[in-house]
Design an enzyme around this catalytic site. Structure first.
Site, PDB file in Angstrom:
ATOM      1  N   GLU A 229      -3.226  -6.224  -9.658  1.00 36.60           N
ATOM      2  CA  GLU A 229      -1.859  -5.977  -9.195  1.00 36.60           C
ATOM      3  C   GLU A 229      -0.928  -6.938  -9.919  1.00 36.60           C
ATOM      4  O   GLU A 229      -1.217  -8.133 -10.026  1.00 36.60           O
ATOM      5  CB  GLU A 229      -1.783  -6.163  -7.672  1.00 36.60           C
ATOM      6  CG  GLU A 229      -2.730  -5.218  -6.940  1.00 36.60           C
ATOM      7  CD  GLU A 229      -2.873  -5.517  -5.451  1.00 36.60           C
ATOM      8  OE1 GLU A 229      -2.100  -6.350  -4.934  1.00 36.60           O
ATOM      9  OE2 GLU A 229      -3.751  -4.918  -4.815  1.00 36.60           O
TER      10      GLU A 229
ATOM     11  N   HIS B 253       0.815  -1.215   0.000  1.00 35.77           N
ATOM     12  CA  HIS B 253       0.000   0.000   0.000  1.00 35.77           C
ATOM     13  C   HIS B 253       0.849   1.266   0.000  1.00 35.77           C
ATOM     14  O   HIS B 253       0.403   2.323   0.462  1.00 35.77           O
ATOM     15  CB  HIS B 253      -0.940   0.003   1.215  1.00 35.77           C
ATOM     16  CG  HIS B 253      -1.921  -1.114   1.193  1.00 35.77           C
ATOM     17  ND1 HIS B 253      -2.628  -1.521   2.317  1.00 35.77           N
ATOM     18  CD2 HIS B 253      -2.332  -1.939   0.192  1.00 35.77           C
ATOM     19  CE1 HIS B 253      -3.414  -2.540   2.002  1.00 35.77           C
ATOM     20  NE2 HIS B 253      -3.251  -2.807   0.720  1.00 35.77           N
TER      21      HIS B 253
ATOM     22  N   GLU C  52      -3.762 -13.254  -4.017  1.00 34.05           N
ATOM     23  CA  GLU C  52      -2.716 -12.236  -4.165  1.00 34.05           C
ATOM     24  C   GLU C  52      -1.516 -12.516  -3.254  1.00 34.05           C
ATOM     25  O   GLU C  52      -1.264 -11.785  -2.302  1.00 34.05           O
ATOM     26  CB  GLU C  52      -3.268 -10.846  -3.897  1.00 34.05           C
ATOM     27  CG  GLU C  52      -4.077 -10.682  -2.622  1.00 34.05           C
ATOM     28  CD  GLU C  52      -4.508  -9.242  -2.391  1.00 34.05           C
ATOM     29  OE1 GLU C  52      -3.644  -8.340  -2.437  1.00 34.05           O
ATOM     30  OE2 GLU C  52      -5.709  -9.020  -2.171  1.00 34.05           O
TER      31      GLU C  52
END
Length: 405
Positions: A264, A234, A360
């Site tokens: 991503e 982040h 992820e």
């Protein structure tokens, strides 16, 4: 001049909301059923995600309280005067506006909705959102009431997506792919994280406007990280210029009426060294296995256990930094986390039809070690009766994402 503490205003006409009237009514009916089953007479919602989920209205707080009062026959949002009639236009229900002329007019507006002759004895609130100050003031208004936390029940309800929600999420995944395609065009030494991110965000916002011409547009963003900036998932974008051989982390996040989706990807500029390639391939291997594991009937913790074992066998478990995936829906980076549906060791939720979840995996190798950087791939999957549909189409892995422009 005497000015009111609260009032109603219907300025303009109701607008088309992201979901059908039936969809909102179904959500409210489920909430009322949960209230009845738990002996809750009224519920006072305060969070952005739940107010938006049940009414369609996404508030902009700027330090002011917002709410939604739900009874068995009423649902009314409570908003600040600074927003005028926009909360009424952008919700499927009624609205009361409170003014700033006197302190605590927000609570007076809440009290105005309640039957004065029969004060509620049981009130549902969101313990994971409500502040101590607001709780104290509600206690002073409803001094004989018992307050019950309803936040976890609401979260579990949101975890199962309707067909209309899944349609928006699929469109979000498609638009995230488009943003990534635009970003890849600009990747080369000398370009900055900031300028590349701007291009991806603008591409996505224009596509959202094209796909949803009657919507409000807010919160779509891109995190495009390079070099050491890839170490955190982040980390905000910076003005760092790309260099040959840089590791990159591409993150596109379109927001459609409060619904978040994400893409991503790990990439490299022009070339990738052997140590980085080995780490990247290990993360991709775990990602592929994770995609295979996501299906109805499996526990979140079971998926973690197998992927941890795989990372350990590859020699990279010590570099893993967070959970393997999470739920999607009415959420953003500042509201709406559905913590009961995350691929973590301490979550035993069983995957079922119409849940939407990411895969992820991420590893982070610190500076000074071979292959330094953060490696992350991210796909979104919709759980079906007998498997899962991967709605992310942008390619991943070294054969696709060593970018040579």
């Amino acid at each position: 001049m005497e000015r009111s503490d609260f009032f109603t205003l219907r300025n303009g006409e109701k607008v088309k909301l992201p979901f059908s009237p039936k969809e909102y009514q179904d959500r409210v009916d489920k909430l009322r059923k949960a209230m009845s089953e738990n002996d809750i007479e009224i519920t006072i919602l305060t969070s952005m995600h739940n107010i938006a989920y049940y009414t369609g209205f996404i508030y902009c707080s700027f330090g002011r309280p917002y709410g939604c009062v739900v009874t068995q026959n009423k649902i009314i949002t409570i908003s600040a005067n600074i927003d005028a009639s926009q909360p009424w236009r952008r919700s499927h229900c009624d609205n009361i506006i409170y003014t700033d002329w006197k302190r605590d007019n927000f609570f007076k507006a809440i009290n105005s909705i309640i039957d004065k002759k029969d004060k509620p004895k049981s009130i549902g609130i969101e313990n994971d959102h409500i502040t101590l100050e607001i709780k104290d003031k509600l206690n002073s208004i409803f001094e004989n009431a018992t307050f019950k936390d309803i936040s976890k029940k609401l979260m579990k309800s949101r975890m199962i997506k309707s067909d209309e929600e899944i349609e928006i999420i699929k469109n979000g995944a498609r638009i995230a792919d488009l943003g990534a395609e635009e970003i890849v065009k600009l990747i080369k030494p000398g370009q900055t994280e900031l300028e590349i991110a701007i291009a991806g965000r603008d591409c996505m916002e224009r596509e959202i406007a094209k796909s949803y011409p009657g919507a409000e547009y807010m919160d779509t963003w891109v995190w495009f990280q390079s070099g050491i900036n890839t170490d955190g998932a982040h980390n905000p974008k910076t003005n760092r210029a790309l260099k040959n051989g840089d590791i990159l982390s591409l993150n596109t996040f379109p927001m459609i009426s409060g619904y978040y989706t994400a893409l991503e990807r790990t990439l490299f500029v022009n070339e990738v060294d052997d140590a980085s390639l080995k780490a990247w391939e290990a993360n991709v291997k775990v990602h592929k296995r994770g995609l295979e594991l996501i299906k109805p009937g499996i526990k979140c913790s079971q998926i973690c256990e197998e992927l941890n074992d795989l990372f350990a066998s590859l020699g990279y478990l010590q570099y893993r930094t967070f959970g393997y995936g999470h739920s999607f829906g009415m959420l953003s980076h500042f509201y709406g986390r559905e913590a009961g549906l995350e691929l973590r060791e301490d979550i035993d939720t069983v995957l079922e039809k119409n849940m939407v979840i990411s895969m992820e995996p991420m590893i982070m190798i610190p500076e000074g070690k071979p292959g330094a950087g953060g490696y992350r791939e991210h796909d979104i999957l919709v759980i079906k009766n007998d498997g899962a549909e991967n709605i992310t189409k942008f390619p991943f892995g070294p054969e696709h994402n060593v970018i040579k422009n």
